[in-house]
Structures are given as C-alpha cells and as structure tokens.
Design a protein around this motif. Structure first.
Motif, PDB file in Angstrom:
ATOM      1  N   UNK A   1       0.810  -1.212   0.000  1.00 42.42           N
ATOM      2  CA  UNK A   1       0.000   0.000   0.000  1.00 42.42           C
ATOM      3  C   UNK A   1       0.849   1.271   0.000  1.00 42.42           C
ATOM      4  N   UNK A   2       1.775   1.377   0.964  1.00 45.85           N
ATOM      5  CA  UNK A   2       2.556   2.611   1.075  1.00 45.85           C
ATOM      6  C   UNK A   2       3.780   2.412   1.960  1.00 45.85           C
ATOM      7  N   UNK A   3       4.706   3.356   1.817  1.00 44.27           N
ATOM      8  CA  UNK A   3       5.803   3.468   2.780  1.00 44.27           C
ATOM      9  C   UNK A   3       6.268   4.916   2.792  1.00 44.27           C
ATOM     10  N   UNK A   4       6.895   5.307   3.896  1.00 48.43           N
ATOM     11  CA  UNK A   4       7.398   6.675   4.006  1.00 48.43           C
ATOM     12  C   UNK A   4       8.747   6.660   4.706  1.00 48.43           C
ATOM     13  N   UNK A   5       9.519   7.701   4.451  1.00 48.44           N
ATOM     14  CA  UNK A   5      10.846   7.799   5.038  1.00 48.44           C
ATOM     15  C   UNK A   5      11.216   9.257   5.199  1.00 48.44           C
ATOM     16  N   UNK A   6      12.284   9.464   5.944  1.00 50.51           N
ATOM     17  CA  UNK A   6      12.794  10.807   6.207  1.00 50.51           C
ATOM     18  C   UNK A   6      14.294  10.797   5.955  1.00 50.51           C
ATOM     19  N   UNK A   7      14.778  11.850   5.314  1.00 51.13           N
ATOM     20  CA  UNK A   7      16.208  11.998   5.042  1.00 51.13           C
ATOM     21  C   UNK A   7      16.672  13.280   5.735  1.00 51.13           C
ATOM     22  N   UNK A   8      17.774  13.192   6.475  1.00 48.57           N
ATOM     23  CA  UNK A   8      18.291  14.373   7.176  1.00 48.57           C
ATOM     24  C   UNK A   8      19.788  14.237   7.393  1.00 48.57           C
ATOM     25  N   UNK A   9      20.344  15.132   8.182  1.00 52.57           N
ATOM     26  CA  UNK A   9      21.789  15.151   8.477  1.00 52.57           C
ATOM     27  C   UNK A   9      22.621  15.164   7.197  1.00 52.57           C
ATOM     28  N   UNK A  10      22.263  16.059   6.295  1.00 54.10           N
ATOM     29  CA  UNK A  10      22.986  16.194   5.026  1.00 54.10           C
ATOM     30  C   UNK A  10      24.371  16.774   5.284  1.00 54.10           C
ATOM     31  N   UNK A  11      25.372  16.256   4.592  1.00 53.93           N
ATOM     32  CA  UNK A  11      26.698  16.876   4.649  1.00 53.93           C
ATOM     33  C   UNK A  11      26.970  17.659   3.371  1.00 53.93           C
ATOM     34  N   UNK A  12      26.074  17.585   2.389  1.00 55.43           N
ATOM     35  CA  UNK A  12      26.202  18.339   1.137  1.00 55.43           C
ATOM     36  C   UNK A  12      25.747  19.779   1.346  1.00 55.43           C
TER      37      UNK A  12
END
Length: 187
Positions: free
Chosen positions: A101-112
């Motif tokens: 059905x679905x999934x979600x995620x979070x991206x953080x702590x970028x070094x770029x």
C-alpha cells in the motif's frame, strides 16, 4: 502616534500572517507513474531496492554510490547512511511500511550543500492496484526548508532538479519491473 504604530503594526502583522500561511506548505514534487506489474511485485521490489541502481547523477545532483544497510530495507524504524559520489552523506529512516500500500521515510543530516537549505526531506510512496496487472505509483518528495530564504531557493532551483532525479529513478524501476513481468509472462 499610537494610530500610526497600530496601522504600521497591522500592516506588518497582516504581511506576517500572509507569509506564515504561505510557508505552511513545504516545497514538494510528486511523480505519478503506472507500471505494468502487479502491486505486490512492485511494492516488494521498490521498498528494498539498491539506491545506487536507481539514483544516477542528474544535472548538479550526485549519484548515490552505496548505503550502509546491513539487512533488507523493509521494516519501519530502520536507518541507514546514504553515500554520494561527491563524498557527501545523509541519514535515512524508514518511518512507515504498509505492505502493498505505502511506505514513508525521512532523510536528514545532510553533509552536502543541501544542509544549508533543508532540515529534512520527507518521502512518501503510495501504491494503487489498478486491477489489471498494473500498479499506479505516487511518489511525493517534500523538502522542509531551514527558513523562508531557503524555501525560495528550493522552489526556484532545487525542486526542478529533484523532480528530474526522481523521474529517472522511477523510470528505471518501471523498466526493471516490466522486464521482469514480461519474462514471467512468457514462461
């Protein structure tokens, strides 16, 4: 004098309210694509896919070269570090997984350089069974900016490139799944 301050304050207050209302909606892009593959096959292939396979360099956005995951990326709560070809990294956390059905995620702590613009990116996938061996996929990327100036830059520059990157990734996934589906169908 009080009247001038009230008028001036009202003007600033109204502008501030308008600005706050405009900033409620984070910059985002959505890719919608129909894939000629059953929903279970699409979901089971996409959630744990090798990111280096689908995220190639796009304009000024670097390719992903690897992640540090140690097990199949399929359970909510899992985290991994994502490594890019330019030497930068980010941390990714799988927030929700609702099978087929679905999934979600979070991206953080970028070094770029993105670290100066974004607090995090929120990704959401929704899979819809079209009941004919096809699956509709909606992939939304929401960028939570650090401030109003970052929001402007994200809207002006970053979103267009991210939309291209995501479109290329989903096109690769579609090709993989449809090739697999054709092979299974010819047996």
């Amino acid at each position: 004098m009080t009247k001038i301050l009230m008028t001036s304050g009202s003007t600033i207050g109204i502008a501030g309210i308008a600005l706050a209302q405009n900033s409620k909606k984070y910059p985002q892009t959505k890719i919608v694509m129909t894939i000629n593959a059953p929903i279970d096959a699409a979901f089971n292939y996409i959630v744990p896919v090798d990111l280096s396979h689908i995220f190639k360099r796009h304009k000024n956005l670097p390719a992903i070269i690897k992640t540090d995951e140690t097990e199949k990326w399929i359970k909510a709560g899992m985290t991994r570090t994502v490594y890019f070809e330019d030497g930068s990294t980010s941390k990714e956390k799988l927030l929700t997984v609702v099978p087929h059905t679905s999934f979600s995620y979070q991206i953080e702590d970028f070094t770029s350089q993105l670290r100066f613009l974004a607090k995090r990116i929120e990704g959401d996938w929704i899979f819809t069974d079209l009941s004919n061996g096809q699956t509709k996929i909606e992939w939304t990327y929401k960028i939570v900016p650090k401030n109003i100036f970052a929001r402007g830059l994200i809207n002006l520059v970053v979103l267009k490139n991210i939309k291209g990157l995501l479109t290329n990734a989903l096109t690769t996934l579609k090709a993989d799944l449809e090739a697999t589906n054709r092979i299974k169908g010819s047996r």
